[in-house]
Design a protein around this motif. Structure first.
Motif, short mmCIF file in Angstrom:
data_model
loop_
_atom_site.label_atom_id
_atom_site.label_comp_id
_atom_site.label_asym_id
_atom_site.label_seq_id
_atom_site.Cartn_x
_atom_site.Cartn_y
_atom_site.Cartn_z
N HIS A 1 -19.17 6.84 -3.10
CA HIS A 1 -18.98 6.68 -4.46
C HIS A 1 -17.83 7.28 -4.98
O HIS A 1 -17.65 7.43 -6.16
N ILE A 2 -16.74 7.82 -4.03
CA ILE A 2 -15.46 8.27 -4.29
C ILE A 2 -14.57 7.45 -3.60
O ILE A 2 -14.23 7.82 -2.28
N VAL A 3 -13.89 6.40 -4.02
CA VAL A 3 -13.15 5.61 -3.44
C VAL A 3 -11.57 5.91 -3.68
O VAL A 3 -11.16 5.74 -4.91
N PRO A 4 -10.85 6.29 -2.70
CA PRO A 4 -9.39 6.19 -2.87
C PRO A 4 -8.70 5.02 -3.23
O PRO A 4 -9.22 4.10 -2.70
N LEU A 5 -7.74 5.15 -4.18
CA LEU A 5 -6.86 3.84 -4.57
C LEU A 5 -5.77 3.84 -3.96
O LEU A 5 -4.77 4.80 -4.03
N THR A 6 -5.67 2.87 -3.06
CA THR A 6 -4.38 2.93 -1.82
C THR A 6 -3.23 1.99 -2.15
O THR A 6 -2.40 2.03 -1.34
N SER A 7 -3.23 1.68 -3.50
CA SER A 7 -2.04 0.79 -3.62
C SER A 7 -1.39 0.81 -5.18
O SER A 7 -2.49 1.18 -6.18
N ALA A 8 -0.42 0.56 -5.62
CA ALA A 8 -0.16 0.57 -6.56
C ALA A 8 -0.63 -0.58 -7.75
O ALA A 8 -1.38 -0.57 -8.87
N ALA A 9 -1.11 -1.59 -7.12
CA ALA A 9 -2.03 -2.45 -7.58
C ALA A 9 -3.34 -2.26 -8.15
O ALA A 9 -3.75 -2.61 -9.12
N ALA A 10 -4.07 -1.24 -7.07
CA ALA A 10 -5.21 -0.90 -7.19
C ALA A 10 -5.10 0.34 -8.54
O ALA A 10 -6.22 0.11 -9.38
N LEU A 11 -4.11 0.95 -8.71
CA LEU A 11 -3.93 1.96 -9.88
C LEU A 11 -4.00 1.09 -11.19
O LEU A 11 -4.57 1.33 -12.08
N ARG A 12 -2.96 -0.09 -11.28
CA ARG A 12 -2.99 -0.92 -12.24
C ARG A 12 -4.34 -1.18 -12.56
O ARG A 12 -4.91 -1.49 -13.89
N ASP A 13 -5.07 -2.07 -11.91
CA ASP A 13 -6.59 -2.44 -11.89
C ASP A 13 -7.37 -1.25 -12.47
O ASP A 13 -8.24 -1.64 -13.23
N GLU A 14 -7.45 -0.14 -12.05
CA GLU A 14 -8.11 0.89 -12.36
C GLU A 14 -7.90 1.36 -13.69
O GLU A 14 -8.65 1.37 -14.68
N GLY A 15 -6.34 1.20 -14.15
CA GLY A 15 -5.84 1.56 -15.57
C GLY A 15 -6.49 0.65 -16.66
O GLY A 15 -6.98 0.91 -17.67
N ARG B 1 0.85 -1.24 0.01
CA ARG B 1 0.09 0.11 0.05
C ARG B 1 0.90 1.35 -0.18
O ARG B 1 2.27 1.19 0.20
N PHE B 2 0.27 2.31 -0.52
CA PHE B 2 1.02 3.50 -0.35
C PHE B 2 1.12 3.95 1.20
O PHE B 2 0.40 3.88 1.85
N PRO B 3 2.37 4.50 1.40
CA PRO B 3 2.77 4.85 2.83
C PRO B 3 1.78 5.86 3.44
O PRO B 3 1.60 5.99 4.68
N LYS B 4 1.22 7.00 2.59
CA LYS B 4 0.47 8.14 3.18
C LYS B 4 -0.86 7.98 2.94
O LYS B 4 -1.33 7.06 1.82
N ALA B 5 -1.97 7.99 3.93
CA ALA B 5 -3.19 7.95 3.84
C ALA B 5 -3.58 9.08 2.79
O ALA B 5 -3.05 10.05 2.34
N PRO B 6 -5.00 8.59 2.07
CA PRO B 6 -5.55 9.79 1.25
C PRO B 6 -5.65 11.16 1.83
O PRO B 6 -5.97 11.33 2.95
N PRO B 7 -5.23 12.21 0.77
CA PRO B 7 -5.17 13.44 1.50
C PRO B 7 -6.66 13.92 1.61
O PRO B 7 -6.87 14.91 2.70
N ILE B 8 -7.71 13.31 1.14
CA ILE B 8 -9.10 13.33 1.29
C ILE B 8 -9.89 12.40 1.55
O ILE B 8 -9.66 11.40 0.76
N PRO B 9 -10.76 12.02 2.52
CA PRO B 9 -11.32 10.81 2.82
C PRO B 9 -12.31 10.66 1.93
O PRO B 9 -12.94 11.54 1.16
N GLY B 10 -12.48 9.37 1.21
CA GLY B 10 -13.39 9.11 0.48
C GLY B 10 -14.75 8.91 0.78
O GLY B 10 -15.24 9.08 2.14
#
Length: 406
Positions: free
Chosen positions: A318-332, A306-315
């Motif tokens: 309907h607006i869900v933070p992507l907290t890991s590189a794997a989640a970014l890959r899946d989103e892409g 997971r990313f070391p820092k928490a999302p800058p704005i809580p989700g």
């Protein structure tokens, strides 16, 4: 009672704007003696600071409803919502300033405090701000940073505008002065001002800008980034300048920066020819994205954890933070975009990505602006296509709850 995320308090009283947010208290006076003090709880003393938040925006007289109780002279006590309290406090701050100063400040979305201090302390600067607001903005930046003391500011304001530019470290040329007059003031920020000097010293860039009728935020983002500027043909800049969507949001620059990031990851060699136009930019972006996905599959490029820092704005639901590189890959992969290449920038705190599930499925990237607020950068449905106005409004209202200042 301490304030939590998105729980800001605003009040204008005795000529001062009071703000409380996340354990920080601010007292800002605009006129006749600008002063900004800040206190960080539980630290007791108030200390001077330079507010980065937007303080003034254009004021529009509210329309009166026919037959309203206010028209009948009946005052009805009303408990204001937090949003109404905020608007009222900033409106009162605006009207505590001379109108010509407020009019000059409202043209800019950031960097207002240096302008305010300059215009209050040096009334001759108000004429400069009226005729060439961007040049006044550049002077204010130097003045507040201490590069120009009071005697030099007074002498500076007697110079011709091209000589003013030269004193600020820009090309002392009439063509450069003309370019400044073409810049859309709300699109300029401190970062853009810092990169503008390098852009104006480039003969090819200056010539290209000289042919534009107006210079938008999208154009500034392209010419202000050396990695992007070398890709830009004059026709591409002309098309970006004509795009209404590029006035404030640098969509073309975002795509071009994504191309550069993906090429860097793939270790692509050689300098491609300048992009002819926006259609060429979109085509190169799509081709680069396809090559990037092949590269990821073949090399099995993966980043765990997971990313070391928490999302800058809580989700939200309907607006869900992507907290890991794997989640970014899946989103892409699921949305046919390039957010899988954003992992390093997320770790650096430069951007954060959210999955939006309503009103339509889309991907959101937010970046921190100069005021310290996280703002919408990219918001697109699958295949990098634009979202509806309803989705953009839904996301902007969510971000607005956490915005400090206007």
């Amino acid at each position: 009672m301490p304030t939590g995320p998105g729980q800001h308090r605003y009040e204008f009283s005795d000529g001062a704007l009071f703000i409380e947010a996340d354990g920080v208290r601010m007292r800002i006076v605009g006129y006749p003696s600008p002063q900004a003090l800040r206190r960080i709880d539980p630290e007791p003393p108030w200390r001077p600071f330079s507010p980065a938040l937007r303080l003034v925006q254009p004021y529009r007289t509210p329309k009166k409803k026919a037959g309203s109780q206010m028209e009948l002279g009946i005052e009805v006590p009303k408990r204001l919502t937090p949003a109404e309290e905020k608007r009222l406090a900033f409106r009162r701050f605006r009207f505590s300033l001379p109108n010509d100063i407020a009019k000059s400040l409202e043209k800019f979305h950031s960097g207002q405090w240096p302008m305010l201090v300059l215009l209050v302390k040096y009334p001759p600067a108000r004429e400069l701000a009226a005729h060439n607001p961007v040049l006044a903005f550049l002077l204010a930046r130097h003045f507040v940073r201490g590069r120009f003391g009071p005697p030099r500011v007074a002498e500076f304001l007697k110079l011709k505008q091209r000589d003013m530019l030269g004193a600020l470290g820009f090309p002392a040329q009439k063509s450069a002065v003309a370019i400044l007059r073409k810049i859309h003031p709300p699109a300029l920020n401190i970062a853009g001002a810092d990169s503008l000097g390098a852009a104006l010293t480039d003969d090819a860039v200056r010539a290209a800008l000289g042919h534009l009728t107006q210079i938008s935020g999208g154009v500034l983002a392209l010419v202000g980034d050396p990695a992007c500027a070398r890709w830009c043909s004059p026709k591409l800049l002309q098309e970006v300048a004509a795009e209404r969507a590029e006035v404030y949001r640098p969509d073309a620059a975002n795509k071009l920066q994504a191309i550069c990031r993906m090429r860097e990851t793939m270790r692509a060699r050689g300098n491609p020819p300048p992009l002819r136009d926006l259609a060429n930019l979109r085509r190169v972006h799509d081709e680069t994205l396809a090559n990037y996905r092949d590269f990821v599959r073949k090399t099995r490029l993966k980043e765990a954890g997971r990313f070391p820092k928490a999302p800058p704005i809580p989700g939200t639901a309907h607006i869900v933070p992507l907290t890991s590189a794997a989640a970014l890959r899946d989103e892409g992969e699921g949305q046919d975009n390039c957010v899988g290449s954003y992992a390093q920038r997320v770790r650096q705190g430069l951007v954060y990505i959210y999955r939006v599930t309503w009103p339509e499925r889309s991907t959101l990237s937010v970046v921190k602006d100069e005021t310290g607020n996280w703002i919408r950068s990219e918001l697109e449905i699958s295949g990098n296509r634009p979202v509806s106005a309803r989705t953009a409004k839904f996301v902007d209202e969510w971000l607005g709850r956490f915005r400090l200042g206007l």
